[in-house]
Design a protein around this motif. Structure first.
Motif, PDB file in Angstrom:
ATOM      1  N   TYR A  31       0.835  -1.204   0.000  1.00 44.92           N
ATOM      2  CA  TYR A  31       0.000   0.000   0.000  1.00 44.92           C
ATOM      3  C   TYR A  31       0.870   1.255   0.000  1.00 44.92           C
ATOM      4  CZ  TYR A  31      -4.168   2.793   0.963  1.00 44.92           C
ATOM      5  OH  TYR A  31      -5.214   3.696   0.871  1.00 44.92           O
ATOM      6  N   GLN A  32       2.008   1.204   0.715  1.00 49.78           N
ATOM      7  CA  GLN A  32       2.934   2.340   0.701  1.00 49.78           C
ATOM      8  C   GLN A  32       3.468   2.581  -0.708  1.00 49.78           C
ATOM      9  OE1 GLN A  32       3.945   4.592   3.076  1.00 49.78           O
ATOM     10  NE2 GLN A  32       2.292   3.731   4.307  1.00 49.78           N
ATOM     11  N   LEU A  33       3.793   1.505  -1.415  1.00 48.23           N
ATOM     12  CA  LEU A  33       4.280   1.644  -2.786  1.00 48.23           C
ATOM     13  C   LEU A  33       3.186   2.221  -3.686  1.00 48.23           C
ATOM     14  CD1 LEU A  33       6.387  -1.608  -3.346  1.00 48.23           C
ATOM     15  CD2 LEU A  33       7.061   0.582  -2.352  1.00 48.23           C
ATOM     16  N   ALA A  34       1.941   1.791  -3.445  1.00 48.41           N
ATOM     17  CA  ALA A  34       0.829   2.340  -4.226  1.00 48.41           C
ATOM     18  C   ALA A  34       0.655   3.832  -3.953  1.00 48.41           C
ATOM     19  CB  ALA A  34      -0.461   1.582  -3.899  1.00 48.41           C
ATOM     20  N   GLU A  35       0.877   4.243  -2.700  1.00 46.16           N
ATOM     21  CA  GLU A  35       0.805   5.669  -2.357  1.00 46.16           C
ATOM     22  C   GLU A  35       1.852   6.454  -3.148  1.00 46.16           C
ATOM     23  OE1 GLU A  35      -1.202   7.421  -0.476  1.00 46.16           O
ATOM     24  OE2 GLU A  35      -1.814   6.352   1.335  1.00 46.16           O
ATOM     25  N   ILE A  36       3.039   5.886  -3.273  1.00 47.68           N
ATOM     26  CA  ILE A  36       4.093   6.552  -4.051  1.00 47.68           C
ATOM     27  C   ILE A  36       3.676   6.627  -5.520  1.00 47.68           C
ATOM     28  CG2 ILE A  36       6.484   6.361  -4.852  1.00 47.68           C
ATOM     29  CD1 ILE A  36       7.123   5.028  -2.165  1.00 47.68           C
ATOM     30  N   ALA A  37       3.116   5.519  -6.027  1.00 42.94           N
ATOM     31  CA  ALA A  37       2.654   5.505  -7.418  1.00 42.94           C
ATOM     32  C   ALA A  37       1.566   6.548  -7.638  1.00 42.94           C
ATOM     33  CB  ALA A  37       2.142   4.113  -7.786  1.00 42.94           C
ATOM     34  N   LYS A  38       0.721   6.726  -6.650  1.00 42.59           N
ATOM     35  CA  LYS A  38      -0.337   7.747  -6.742  1.00 42.59           C
ATOM     36  C   LYS A  38       0.272   9.135  -6.953  1.00 42.59           C
ATOM     37  CE  LYS A  38      -3.980   9.920  -3.942  1.00 42.59           C
ATOM     38  NZ  LYS A  38      -4.767   9.833  -2.679  1.00 42.59           N
ATOM     39  N   GLU A  39       1.315   9.446  -6.179  1.00 43.95           N
ATOM     40  CA  GLU A  39       1.979  10.752  -6.324  1.00 43.95           C
ATOM     41  C   GLU A  39       2.712  10.849  -7.656  1.00 43.95           C
ATOM     42  OE1 GLU A  39       1.573  13.371  -4.323  1.00 43.95           O
ATOM     43  OE2 GLU A  39       0.095  12.053  -3.388  1.00 43.95           O
ATOM     44  N   SER A  40       3.264   9.734  -8.127  1.00 42.72           N
ATOM     45  CA  SER A  40       3.938   9.733  -9.430  1.00 42.72           C
ATOM     46  C   SER A  40       2.940  10.047 -10.543  1.00 42.72           C
ATOM     47  CB  SER A  40       4.595   8.375  -9.696  1.00 42.72           C
ATOM     48  OG  SER A  40       5.515   8.029  -8.682  1.00 42.72           O
ATOM     49  N   ILE A  41       1.772   9.425 -10.461  1.00 43.72           N
ATOM     50  CA  ILE A  41       0.723   9.659 -11.462  1.00 43.72           C
ATOM     51  C   ILE A  41       0.280  11.118 -11.435  1.00 43.72           C
ATOM     52  CG2 ILE A  41      -1.674   9.114 -12.049  1.00 43.72           C
ATOM     53  CD1 ILE A  41      -1.067   6.229 -11.081  1.00 43.72           C
ATOM     54  N   LYS A  42       0.136  11.659 -10.232  1.00 43.70           N
ATOM     55  CA  LYS A  42      -0.249  13.070 -10.110  1.00 43.70           C
ATOM     56  C   LYS A  42       0.836  13.976 -10.697  1.00 43.70           C
ATOM     57  CE  LYS A  42      -1.589  16.578  -6.709  1.00 43.70           C
ATOM     58  NZ  LYS A  42      -1.781  16.863  -5.265  1.00 43.70           N
ATOM     59  N   LYS A  43       2.090  13.620 -10.442  1.00 41.48           N
ATOM     60  CA  LYS A  43       3.213  14.416 -10.925  1.00 41.48           C
ATOM     61  C   LYS A  43       3.233  14.470 -12.451  1.00 41.48           C
ATOM     62  CE  LYS A  43       6.995  13.429  -8.806  1.00 41.48           C
ATOM     63  NZ  LYS A  43       8.245  12.729  -8.396  1.00 41.48           N
ATOM     64  N   VAL A  44       2.938  13.339 -13.088  1.00 42.66           N
ATOM     65  CA  VAL A  44       3.026  13.255 -14.547  1.00 42.66           C
ATOM     66  C   VAL A  44       1.764  13.755 -15.235  1.00 42.66           C
ATOM     67  CG1 VAL A  44       3.263  11.655 -16.492  1.00 42.66           C
ATOM     68  CG2 VAL A  44       4.689  11.362 -14.460  1.00 42.66           C
ATOM     69  N   THR A  45       0.594  13.435 -14.660  1.00 42.98           N
ATOM     70  CA  THR A  45      -0.672  13.723 -15.354  1.00 42.98           C
ATOM     71  C   THR A  45      -1.503  14.816 -14.704  1.00 42.98           C
ATOM     72  OG1 THR A  45      -1.984  12.107 -14.093  1.00 42.98           O
ATOM     73  CG2 THR A  45      -0.782  11.296 -16.022  1.00 42.98           C
ATOM     74  N   GLY A  46      -1.243  15.102 -13.427  1.00 46.15           N
ATOM     75  CA  GLY A  46      -2.085  16.045 -12.701  1.00 46.15           C
ATOM     76  C   GLY A  46      -3.334  15.406 -12.132  1.00 46.15           C
ATOM     77  N   LEU A  47      -3.540  14.110 -12.386  1.00 48.90           N
ATOM     78  CA  LEU A  47      -4.738  13.415 -11.911  1.00 48.90           C
ATOM     79  C   LEU A  47      -4.507  12.836 -10.511  1.00 48.90           C
ATOM     80  CD1 LEU A  47      -5.717  11.444 -15.150  1.00 48.90           C
ATOM     81  CD2 LEU A  47      -6.668  13.610 -14.333  1.00 48.90           C
ATOM     82  N   VAL A  48      -5.552  12.877  -9.687  1.00 46.78           N
ATOM     83  CA  VAL A  48      -5.484  12.310  -8.345  1.00 46.78           C
ATOM     84  C   VAL A  48      -6.375  11.077  -8.315  1.00 46.78           C
ATOM     85  CG1 VAL A  48      -5.927  12.688  -5.902  1.00 46.78           C
ATOM     86  CG2 VAL A  48      -5.109  14.584  -7.330  1.00 46.78           C
ATOM     87  N   ILE A  49      -5.773   9.909  -8.144  1.00 43.93           N
ATOM     88  CA  ILE A  49      -6.554   8.677  -8.177  1.00 43.93           C
ATOM     89  C   ILE A  49      -7.279   8.485  -6.854  1.00 43.93           C
ATOM     90  CG2 ILE A  49      -4.923   7.667  -9.804  1.00 43.93           C
ATOM     91  CD1 ILE A  49      -3.971   5.824  -7.581  1.00 43.93           C
ATOM     92  N   SER A  50      -8.377   7.739  -6.893  1.00 43.20           N
ATOM     93  CA  SER A  50      -9.219   7.530  -5.721  1.00 43.20           C
ATOM     94  C   SER A  50      -8.654   6.446  -4.812  1.00 43.20           C
ATOM     95  CB  SER A  50     -10.625   7.119  -6.174  1.00 43.20           C
ATOM     96  OG  SER A  50     -10.588   5.817  -6.757  1.00 43.20           O
ATOM     97  N   ASP A  51      -9.244   6.335  -3.624  1.00 40.58           N
ATOM     98  CA  ASP A  51      -8.820   5.295  -2.680  1.00 40.58           C
ATOM     99  C   ASP A  51      -9.095   3.898  -3.234  1.00 40.58           C
ATOM    100  OD1 ASP A  51      -7.956   7.181  -0.902  1.00 40.58           O
ATOM    101  OD2 ASP A  51      -9.756   7.144   0.340  1.00 40.58           O
ATOM    102  N   ILE A  52     -10.175   3.759  -4.002  1.00 43.94           N
ATOM    103  CA  ILE A  52     -10.478   2.452  -4.598  1.00 43.94           C
ATOM    104  C   ILE A  52      -9.391   2.069  -5.596  1.00 43.94           C
ATOM    105  CG2 ILE A  52     -12.105   1.201  -6.079  1.00 43.94           C
ATOM    106  CD1 ILE A  52     -14.358   2.792  -4.788  1.00 43.94           C
TER     107      ILE A  52
END
Length: 611
Positions: free
Chosen positions: A339-360
């Motif tokens: 889950y920690q790695l997924a949290e990092i991936a979430k920030e990576s996605i935001k950094k590249v695309t500007g999108l914020v993924i949901s908790d699901i």
């Protein structure tokens, strides 16, 4: 509105699972079991002839009478029964008026229409102001004019579909030929009920907006239309153009097709995916993970695992499309490091695309990382030993059965009975016909006779794979009692490690630098400072106990620069153990009472975290 939300949550869960305990539903709707019973009584009344929920010894089961009507309820029909005592319905009404009028609305006029106070509407507008930011929109207030919604046509349609439609479903006056076109398309595309419901609602809304002169005129960024060349869909669009007597832009067609682009349960054209972009995104994820937790995530392997998932994830996130949450138990608690790695991936996605993924979406990403981590954990221990004094035919049968249980990728070594006294630490499992006098505690021993009992083998192997314990002998572990401030405690721990020769002379400097650029504190009570230990091949873990300080537990990890071959699995297990403790306050409390390292290791062993 809370009741309508609870109705929806319970129905969706029961449709997915078929049944649920009273305790499960209590956790689901965050209410007492007594409240669950009350809500279920009201829900049964609302369902009438559609379905009934039975109760037997605190177990609830859903019995469906009319599947079509149930699908309509799950598609938003329940919300339609809400009144203006519901904040969400009031917000839906305000959105509807703003989108349809396109200009300012007066707060007093809305308050009078809904028969509520001006203060109530102002509270609703504050909620609405936060909501529309998810769609790159904003509310603009102007004295003597009122409030209006500023958003693109794309954003307005999504706001309407996601937050208004269920309360105010459009009833467009098209002739029967139009709906025959829809039915014919559904048959040709073989859509499921969810796709039909989503496709129809956004199609009817889009046609309504197009007829009113509101057109999507720009490309939808971070979205990939994977069904652009579907012949049935293109033929349908041509017929719609004839009905409307106007052309549909490519951007309109992209929007109308979005329900078919949310997941991979509809045939899609993979050649339309921008794999170069997806590869860059995954490269960013791998770099960000490596910077935070120095483990070797293979980019090629991760790309192959995630390339389609990430494509659909970006599509869903762009459209604020929510998949149903199929994970009743918390993924964060079950797989804390993944889950920690997924949290990092979430920030990576935001950094590249500007999108914020949901908790699901975060939960699903964590599952992918858990699968990758599981391979890292067990790849180094896939060797199996067989000690069996049996004939050739029987031995061949044993080989086949062991491979059927463990998979074809195992490395099997046959040993003689004379080897029964050796240390089998290099093996994951030893199958044997003779008693083993010396065997490592982390190696599973299975008597060959038990191979006949599939349930026994399956259970034992599940225990092995699920626990994946850390061997304490693979980590240089220390424990320190601390009684100063967090900053002072850090300095003390770093100084002790350097004095003991366990870390290099610049280790402390790197730890302090990392603390300035990234938070290493979790839940405001737990710290995990970590960095590379230059020149070392040892995994060093210092555990600091500071019961009097706000940051009461400090796990300081020195990650070896020269990690030994096949030792990455041990490093991952250290991360697993640490984040298991992060999510367990009761265990943290017990740890703080430990007097020495031996007691601490004994506790962690009893709790199933190390061996």
């Amino acid at each position: 509105m809370a009741l309508v939300v609870r109705f929806t949550q319970i129905l969706e869960f029961l449709v997915a699972k078929g049944q649920a305990t009273e305790m499960q539903l209590s956790h689901l709707i965050k209410a007492s079991e007594q409240t669950v019973r009350s809500v279920m009584t009201q829900l049964n009344q609302a369902l009438e002839d559609v379905a009934v929920i039975t109760r037997d010894k605190k177990m609830y089961r859903l019995v469906v009478k009319d599947y079509d009507e149930l699908a309509l309820l799950l598609g938003g029909g329940i919300k339609a029964i809400a009144d203006f005592n519901s904040s969400d319905k009031r917000i839906a009404y305000i959105c509807k008026v703003m989108i349809e009028l396109g200009g300012y609305i007066l707060i007093d006029d809305i308050a009078d229409e809904l028969v509520v106070s001006r203060g109530t509407i102002q509270k609703d507008l504050r909620k609405l102001g936060q909501l529309v930011t998810l769609y790159d929109g904003q509310l603009e207030s102007k004295p003597n004019c009122g409030v209006r919604l500023l958003a693109s046509e794309f954003g307005k349609r999504l706001i309407f579909l996601n937050h208004v439609y269920d309360y105010y479903q459009y009833e467009l006056k098209f002739d029967s030929d139009f709906f025959d076109l829809l039915d014919n398309l559904y048959d040709k595309l073989k859509l499921n009920q969810i796709q039909v419901t989503t496709f129809e609602r956004e199609l009817l809304l889009s046609i309504n907006r197009i007829q009113a002169g509101h057109i999507i005129e720009t490309e939808i960024d971070n979205y990939c239309n994977l069904v652009n060349h579907n012949e049935f869909l293109n033929d349908f669009f041509i017929k719609i153009e004839n009905k409307l007597n106007r052309n549909l832009t490519q951007y309109e067609q992209d929007f109308m097709a979005y329900p078919l682009n949310m997941n991979n349960n509809f045939p899609f054209d993979a050649t339309r995916i921008d794999f170069a972009f997806i590869n860059r995104l995954i490269h960013q994820i791998v770099m960000d993970i490596d910077e935070e937790y120095p483990i070797q995530m293979n980019q090629t392997t991760l790309f192959e695992a995630l390339k389609f998932h990430v494509t659909f994830l970006l599509n869903r996130t762009r459209f604020q499309y929510q998949e149903k949450n199929i994970f009743f138990k918390s993924i964060q608690n079950r797989y804390p490091f993944a889950y920690q790695l997924a949290e990092i991936a979430k920030e990576s996605i935001k950094k590249v695309t500007g999108l914020v993924i949901s908790d699901i979406e975060l939960n699903t990403l964590a599952i992918y990382f858990e699968l990758s981590l599981s391979k890292v954990r067990i790849d180094s221990t896939k060797k199996v030993a067989l000690i069996a004094n049996v004939g050739t035919a029987a031995k061949q049968m044993l080989y086949l059965q062991i491979r059927a249980i463990l998979g074809e990728d195992i490395v099997m070594t046959e040993l003689t009975e004379e080897a029964a006294n050796q240390d089998f630490s290099e093996f994951m499992v030893v199958f044997t016909t003779v008693p083993l006098k010396a065997i490592s505690s982390n190696v599973m021993e299975i008597q060959v006779a038990n191979l006949l009992d599939d349930d026994f083998i399956t259970t034992r192997l599940r225990i092995l794979k699920n626990s994946i314990l850390l061997d304490k002998s693979k980590v240089k572990m220390t424990m320190t009692h601390l009684n100063q401030t967090y900053s002072e405690n850090l300095i003390q721990m770093m100084g002790d490690l350097e004095q003991q020769g366990k870390v290099d002379s610049q280790f402390a400097e790197r730890i302090l630098a990392r603390n300035q650029t990234a938070s290493t504190i979790f839940e405001n009570t737990f710290a995990f400072p970590h960095t590379i230990n230059v020149g070392s091949s040892d995994i060093v873990l210092s555990i600091g106990l500071a019961p009097k300080d706000e940051i009461s537990l400090i796990f300081m990890l020195a990650v070896p620069e020269n990690l030994l071959p096949n030792w990455e699995s041990y490093l991952v297990k250290v991360y697993d153990m640490i984040f298991e403790i992060v999510g367990n306050p009761e265990l943290q409390y017990e740890i703080l009472k430990m007097e020495n390292l031996e007691q601490l290791q004994g506790l962690l062993k009893r709790k199933g975290l190390i061996i």
